[in-house]
Design an enzyme around this catalytic site. Structure first.
Site, PDB file in Angstrom:
ATOM      1  N   HIS A 242      -3.405   9.421   5.877  1.00  0.00           N
ATOM      2  CA  HIS A 242      -3.395  10.040   4.920  1.00  0.00           C
ATOM      3  C   HIS A 242      -4.433   9.866   3.821  1.00  0.00           C
ATOM      4  O   HIS A 242      -5.513  10.604   3.426  1.00  0.00           O
ATOM      5  CB  HIS A 242      -2.299  10.480   4.175  1.00  0.00           C
ATOM      6  CG  HIS A 242      -1.043  10.905   5.209  1.00  0.00           C
ATOM      7  ND1 HIS A 242      -0.726  11.984   5.768  1.00  0.00           N
ATOM      8  CD2 HIS A 242       0.094  10.251   5.605  1.00  0.00           C
ATOM      9  CE1 HIS A 242      -0.016  12.012   6.659  1.00  0.00           C
ATOM     10  NE2 HIS A 242       0.862  10.923   6.189  1.00  0.00           N
TER      11      HIS A 242
HETATM   12  C1  BDR Z   1       1.323  10.912   1.195  1.00  0.00           C
HETATM   13  O1  BDR Z   1       2.650  10.457   0.754  1.00  0.00           O
HETATM   14  C2  BDR Z   1       2.972   9.210   0.641  1.00  0.00           C
HETATM   15  O2  BDR Z   1       3.980   8.769   1.312  1.00  0.00           O
HETATM   16  C3  BDR Z   1       1.479   8.788   1.566  1.00  0.00           C
HETATM   17  O3  BDR Z   1       1.145   7.286   0.651  1.00  0.00           O
HETATM   18  C4  BDR Z   1       0.653   9.689   1.245  1.00  0.00           C
HETATM   19  O4  BDR Z   1      -0.042   9.624  -0.024  1.00  0.00           O
HETATM   20  C5  BDR Z   1       1.485  11.623   2.769  1.00  0.00           C
HETATM   21  O5  BDR Z   1       2.367  12.757   2.595  1.00  0.00           O
END
Ligand code: BDR
Ligand code: CA
Length: 315
Positions: A242
């Site tokens: 992500h």
């Molecule tokens: C996002 O949520 C967080 O847990 C991760 O670091 C990322 O930024 C993904 O949905």
């Protein structure tokens, strides 16, 4: 030289985004000017500690870390990370891999102040990359929108437009952690790029790759074990990159293919935290949010190779 400011709730994939940005800097493609922190995957104090530890492991104690929001805009109480966060990111937020604590202290300037100072100082050269809840960003807009708008580009990780959320069928984690802040930011009319689950789920890393990092030495092993924790949560079927994908798009524009939308944020109902595009925008709305929908097939192997090259050189 493009200046990158990472704004994050430093968990596993945030840590990988720091590593990728440091690798890009080594290659002469960007300069990491600082990290502002926020609650989210972890408490804000842990995000500060983790950012400092990761920078230290990368030999980048020169990068300043600015403590930020410890709760959502509407929250009365300080945010406390729960069991779900530990399951995904580990008890320390960075995969319980054993990253040593940094000896460096955080800055005394607050995150929101630093975002505005950087906007003033670097203007168009600056790219802000929020990869946690949008609380610091919303507070910066509320405090001084005119100065905030001097920032050249905003590339945020968050939201889910045409796919399901990851904390509820509707909501993605960063938006869900502070929907009021996300509403202020995404409905501000300020041009920005949204790297949401639509596109981050298309970029994955697998344990065959992290296994190679372990052969590089201590730093490679720390990053591999941290990432393996995240992969294990995903039933060992790799994990989505992500936050690194948002950093990659910030550093190398075009990594992600986008389309412009008017994006709104739901703050009520069971769908609280949902990001949605409106088909018939109201007067005054503009399609100012470029939503990531596709990933360049060539960019991803290149940025993974760059990251790996840096871990190899660190030993
Ligand atoms: C996002 O949520 C967080 O847990 C991760 O670091 C990322 O930024 C993904 O949905
Ligand atoms: Ca994050």
């Amino acid at each position: 030289m493009k200046k990158i400011l990472l704004d994050m709730d430093t968990g596993v994939d945030d840590a990988l985004a720091i590593a990728l940005t440091a690798a890009a800097e080594k290659a002469g493609d960007a300069q990491l000017i600082g990290i502002t922190t926020c609650f989210g995957n972890v408490e804000n104090t842990t995000a500060v500690r983790n950012s400092l530890s990761i920078l230290s492991a990368l030999g980048r104690t020169d990068v300043p870390v600015f403590p930020g929001s410890d709760r959502a805009l509407a929250a009365k109480e300080k945010y406390i990370a729960g069991e779900e966060c530990f399951l995904i990111h580990g008890h320390d937020g960075i995969g319980d891999a054993g990253f040593p604590l940094s000896e460096k202290a955080p800055e005394t300037t607050d995150s929101v102040d630093f975002i505005l100072q950087a906007a003033e100082k670097y203007g168009a050269e600056l790219t802000l990359v929020p990869t946690g809840p949008l609380t610091n960003v919303a507070r910066a807009i509320q405090r001084d929108k005119k100065t905030f708008e001097k920032i050249g580009r905003i590339v945020l990780m968050g939201g889910a437009l045409a796919v399901k959320g990851n904390v509820s069928p509707y909501a993605e984690a960063n938006i869900s952690n502070d929907p009021e802040a996300a509403k202020i930011v995404l409905e501000s009319g300020i041009p920005m790029t949204m790297i949401g689950l639509d596109v981050t789920h298309k970029t994955r890393i697998y344990s065959e790759e992290t296994a190679r990092w372990k052969t590089y030495g201590v730093t490679g092993t720390l990053f591999a074990e941290m990432t393996d924790y995240y992969i294990a949560f995903n039933n060992h079927e790799g994990c989505s990159l992500h936050d690194p994908l948002a950093a990659a798009e910030a550093i190398w524009p075009g990594t992600v293919g986008t389309l412009p939308f008017t994006v709104k944020v739901e703050t009520e109902s069971v769908a609280r935290g949902r990001t949605y595009a409106v088909s018939y925008p109201d007067e005054g709305d503009s399609d100012h949010v470029q939503v990531g929908l596709t990933v360049s097939k060539t960019a991803v192997p290149l940025f993974k190779a760059l990251l790996e090259e840096m871990l190899l050189s660190l030993g």
